[in-house]
Design a protein around this motif. Structure first.
Motif, PDB file in Angstrom:
ATOM      1  N   UNK A 312       0.845  -1.185   0.000  1.00 46.50           N
ATOM      2  CA  UNK A 312       0.000   0.000   0.000  1.00 46.50           C
ATOM      3  C   UNK A 312       0.881   1.237   0.000  1.00 46.50           C
ATOM      4  N   UNK A 313       0.694   2.108  -0.992  1.00 48.87           N
ATOM      5  CA  UNK A 313       1.280   3.444  -0.941  1.00 48.87           C
ATOM      6  C   UNK A 313       0.260   4.310  -0.212  1.00 48.87           C
ATOM      7  N   UNK A 355      -7.060  -4.211   3.689  1.00 47.34           N
ATOM      8  CA  UNK A 355      -6.200  -5.112   2.916  1.00 47.34           C
ATOM      9  C   UNK A 355      -5.990  -6.433   3.643  1.00 47.34           C
ATOM     10  N   UNK A 356      -5.995  -6.412   4.976  1.00 49.09           N
ATOM     11  CA  UNK A 356      -5.770  -7.629   5.758  1.00 49.09           C
ATOM     12  C   UNK A 356      -7.077  -8.375   6.031  1.00 49.09           C
ATOM     13  N   UNK A 607     -11.610   4.777  -1.721  1.00 50.54           N
ATOM     14  CA  UNK A 607     -10.367   4.260  -1.126  1.00 50.54           C
ATOM     15  C   UNK A 607     -10.599   2.884  -0.544  1.00 50.54           C
ATOM     16  N   UNK A 608     -11.699   2.730   0.194  1.00 46.64           N
ATOM     17  CA  UNK A 608     -12.028   1.431   0.786  1.00 46.64           C
ATOM     18  C   UNK A 608     -12.319   0.403  -0.297  1.00 46.64           C
ATOM     19  N   UNK A 609     -13.045   0.818  -1.347  1.00 47.33           N
ATOM     20  CA  UNK A 609     -13.362  -0.110  -2.444  1.00 47.33           C
ATOM     21  C   UNK A 609     -12.092  -0.614  -3.107  1.00 47.33           C
ATOM     22  N   UNK A 613     -10.508  -4.568  -3.391  1.00 49.77           N
ATOM     23  CA  UNK A 613     -10.088  -5.218  -4.634  1.00 49.77           C
ATOM     24  C   UNK A 613      -8.626  -5.668  -4.524  1.00 49.77           C
ATOM     25  N   UNK A 614      -7.791  -4.860  -3.901  1.00 50.33           N
ATOM     26  CA  UNK A 614      -6.381  -5.236  -3.733  1.00 50.33           C
ATOM     27  C   UNK A 614      -6.248  -6.479  -2.862  1.00 50.33           C
ATOM     28  N   UNK A 615      -7.074  -6.570  -1.837  1.00 46.86           N
ATOM     29  CA  UNK A 615      -7.059  -7.769  -0.995  1.00 46.86           C
ATOM     30  C   UNK A 615      -7.388  -9.007  -1.826  1.00 46.86           C
TER      31      UNK A 615
END
Length: 841
Positions: A312-313, A355-356, A607-609, A613-615
């Motif tokens: 995460x940046x 993300x976790x 940001x949360x969305x 997706x990254x998770x």
């Protein structure tokens, strides 16, 4: 929900790795033919343009005076030439006249009374529009004026100027790049109101990128001198040749921004300089994160193992929160941690939590791997309470490149890269001063170049807007509506305000996966009090989410994910706009770790969305290792495969509504639904292809067919193609590699039109992902030994393609469970048999 095949999914039926067929050369599409545009009112247009040309000398005179005031030589002027439906390369004729082409951008516009569509039933109702920015001095401007007058007289120009002659035929407008063009503004009054006029505040200046060190140095010296006259100074600068970027960070007294806010442009020297492309305030689009609950977070999940593959940046996360402890690794070469006080670590904590854990409302398991945080934000000294944003003296493109180098490059003293296994970068931030307006931002260009250079999937939030203008309605009217009437009123307001709610840089990046938000979360219904749900509990796009399209009308955002339910407050006077405050600590919203103690809170927004997706992408990373075991996979193929699987997992909810807002502008290809790490159902087969293709080639992707399809029952074929493209910032097309696939072919009835997003929309502009789906109920008189083929095509754009392009494609076949066919086993066995007998296998 219309998603197929998820109910009986099992990890015993993973996605199936298949092989692309042999590439073969194909004919490049032919040009020519009858033009799409008719030219009307030509004399009127020439007369209008004549006035424009006559005004150019006066504009250059202003630059002469400005240059003389700081003793600068060779004053110049940047002109913007807008042309319709032309593909002319002006670089040669411009160079012969001493003119430098400094930028080009392409978009699509509505026809008008001067450029009309030739067809009564056009394939596209829009006309191509290209913006050319050129830099001229007195000599080259005189040459341009002379040639315009010669062409105006009889339509002819001297030998060697034929391209300019043809260009004048398409010319719609010509004008100096002016003060209003340079100001990429958020609401100055709102952002800077009420502060000391002598207080120094940070601004960013992007200069036109010039072709030589000498001209770049001269331009920076001129702007620096003008800033000094305004009471400011340059604090940092960056030149990045790979993306054509020249930027400055500066500090100026707040009175300078107040004068700009009041339109007193004559009082601010620097904004008048022809060297300046953009001047903007620093900032970040994150919606505030609310206070925390009193309840302690409970952690029941095994510890992570392995190395981080997701970085995460973002901001610095809370150090000892039980939800993050031993699950987050921080790489902080800029020592931004030292700038954070207690309780300020909000954004990084929330994004790391998502993300976790995902949405903690669902109480799911933690990520199997730790998550890496590379801090790129710090608390802002100019706001209270401190907002988290990029460091005052950092330029986003330069900071992004440094952050990538920290992860993937050896250090100057020979130390190994810090995180070479990272394959996914999450960028849940955006620049509110840079909404996308047909010209790609430098931040987006940097992300495009970096993602291709390092073979990384970058996932970006579309951007947030904290309020919505309801005019001609108001907040009381909206609150009094119920059910679908309220939702439709909110959607109508979003549709009217589309131009004011565009993607925020770098969300228009063509290689990145851009994520919008839907109005959804896993929270229980908390007491509303004086809060109102603008969609009254119904599924829709989030009212805080930025909407598309992307560059050259590319489909953006690429997909949408839950961004929490955003409410507005009532109880006060009626207003023409509604504001969306932070989510209540008790919800609804996406439930996340709070910055203090071991508490939790809720958040909303894109940001949360994007973090959700990254998770999911990190889970797919490990699935790819399992599926491709024993096979070499390039970094670009891995990034493309994660991208393709994410998009292949989208769908629409049956009760979703976005109209009158166009579906693709609201949620892109669809809403993230499927998790392919859960496997496939027995009634479907999902195939993954990893390929490499060159210019003017095509490769077949074969989907073997099972027995038992000769019944009239629902069937579906889907295909998703994804790649990372090299880019050419100098060219209007920008994307060098244009990949696409054709309608599935084989011994089956014609599939007809794709459902949802059309083929033309899916591949329009400069996209790097294409997703199509075909439904049918026809009986297929086929069985084992037959196959459906989807062909992948590649053509070079934007000046050429120097190397083959890695790509990934996902293709699937689904049959209604009522048919009772074990699609998965039959397809898998045929794929294994074919791979086993391939030459060299």
């Amino acid at each position: 929900m219309t998603t197929a095949g998820t109910g009986g999914a099992s990890t015993d039926r993973p996605i199936i790795l298949s092989e692309a067929g042999l590439a073969r050369s194909i004919q490049r599409p032919g040009g020519g033919g009858k033009g799409r545009v008719n030219y009307a009112n030509v004399e009127k247009r020439v007369e209008r343009l004549d006035v424009r040309f006559d005004a150019l000398s006066a504009a250059l005179s202003d630059q002469v005076k400005l240059a003389a005031s700081i003793q600068s030589a060779d004053p110049q002027l940047v002109l913007v030439m807008e042309a319709r439906e032309e593909t002319i390369d002006l670089s040669g004729v411009a160079s012969s006249m001493g003119i430098e082409v400094v930028a080009e951008a392409e978009s699509r516009v509505e026809p008008d009374d001067e450029f009309t569509l030739a067809s009564d039933k056009p394939r596209s109702p829009l006309i191509a529009s290209c913006l050319h920015a050129i830099c001229v001095n007195q000599t080259s401007l005189n040459s341009l004026l002379t040639l315009w007058r010669a062409w105006k007289k009889d339509g002819k120009l001297p030998r060697g100027k034929a391209k300019l002659r043809d260009f004048f035929v398409h010319l719609k407008d010509i004008r100096p790049w002016g003060t209003h063009d340079r100001l990429k503004m958020i609401d100055w009054d709102d952002h800077f109101g009420g502060v000391d006029l002598d207080q120094l505040v940070s601004i960013e200046i992007e200069l036109w990128f010039r072709g030589s060190d000498t001209t770049r140095n001269a331009a920076q010296a001129n702007v620096t001198a003008l800033l000094a006259r305004d009471g400011g100074s340059v604090t940092s600068s960056a030149v990045i040749l790979q993306i054509g970027y020249h930027g400055l960070k500066a500090r100026v007294p707040n009175r300078v921004l107040e004068q700009l806010a009041r339109g007193q442009f004559e009082s601010v020297e620097v904004v008048k300089s022809a060297n300046v492309m953009y001047l903007k305030a620093s900032g970040q689009d994150a919606l505030p994160i609310g206070e925390s609950t009193d309840a302690e977070a409970k952690v029941v999940s095994p510890p992570p193992t392995g190395s981080p593959v997701l970085c995460l940046f973002d901001g610095v996360p809370a150090a000892n929160h039980s939800l993050l402890s031993n699950r987050v690794t921080v790489l902080d070469p800029d020592d931004l941690t030292a700038d954070y006080g207690v309780g300020v670590r909000r954004h990084g904590t929330a994004m790391a939590s998502i993300a976790i854990w995902g949405d903690r409302n669902f109480d799911g398991p933690a990520a199997a791997r730790p998550v890496l945080i590379r801090p790129v934000m710090r608390p802002c000294e100019e706001t209270y309470p401190p907002a988290e944003e990029l460091p005052t003296d950092s330029l986003a493109p330069d900071l992004m490149w440094r952050a990538f180098r920290d992860l993937f490059d050896e250090t100057p003293d020979g130390m190994p890269p810090s995180a070479p296994e990272v394959s996914i970068i999450n960028l849940s931030m955006g620049d509110p001063a840079t909404p996308f307006d047909s010209v790609l931002s430098a931040w987006a260009r940097m992300i495009d170049w970096l993602s291709y250079e390092y073979g990384v999937l970058v996932i970006v939030s579309a951007g947030n807007y904290g309020q919505l203008d309801l005019s001609p309605s108001n907040s009381s009217d909206l609150a009094q509506l119920a059910g679908d009437q309220r939702r439709q009123a909110t959607l109508a307001a979003l549709d009217r305000q589309q131009n004011a709610r565009r993607l925020l840089a770098p969300a228009e990046s063509i290689n990145a996966l851009t994520v919008g938000a839907i109005h959804d979360d896993g929270a229980e219904n908390a007491p509303l009090g004086y809060r109102v749900d603008p969609n009254d509990g119904l599924v829709s796009v989030s009212p805080v989410s930025a909407t598309g399209s992307g560059y050259r009308l590319s489909l953006k955002p690429d997909l949408a994910a839950p961004g929490g339910r955003a409410y507005f407050a009532t109880g006060g006077p009626s207003n023409s706009s509604i504001r969306f405050p932070p989510a209540s600590p008790l919800g609804p919203g996406i439930k996340v770790a709070a910055p203090e103690g071991n508490k939790e809170t809720h958040t909303i927004g894109t940001s949360a969305a994007a973090a959700l997706v990254s998770r999911r992408a990190a889970r797919l990373h490990d699935l790819l290792d399992e599926v491709t075991a024993g096979r070499t996979m390039s970094r670009r193929q891995r990034a493309s495969a994660m991208k393709a699987l994410l998009i292949h997992g989208v769908d629409r909810f049956a009760d979703l509504s976005t109209s009158p807002l166009q579906l693709e502008r609201a949620i892109g290809n669809g809403i993230l639904v499927r998790d392919f790490t859960a496997g496939c159902g027995s009634n479907e087969a999902v195939l993954l292809f990893l390929g490499r293709i060159s210019d003017a080639q095509e490769q077949p992707l074969a989907i073997p067919l099972p027995d038992g399809l000769s019944v009239r029952e629902a069937k579906r074929i889907e295909g998703t193609l994804a790649w990372l493209s090299p880019v050419n910032w100098r060219h209007r097309q920008y994307r060098r590699a244009a990949l696409s696939f054709v309608t599935p072919e084989g011994p089956i009835p014609t599939l007809g039109t794709a459902r949802g997003i059309s083929s033309d929309t899916a591949k329009a502009g400069a996209t790097t992902v294409q997703h199509l789906s075909w439904d049918t109920s026809s009986a297929w008189a086929v069985g084992q030994g037959s196959e459906v083929t989807i062909r992948v095509k590649c053509f070079a754009q934007a000046g050429g393609l120097d190397e083959p392009v890695d790509y990934a494609a996902v293709a699937s076949i689904w049959v209604a469970p009522a048919v009772g066919v074990d699609v998965y086993t039959q397809v898998r066995d045929q794929v294994r048999a074919r791979v086993a007998v391939q030459p060299g296998a």
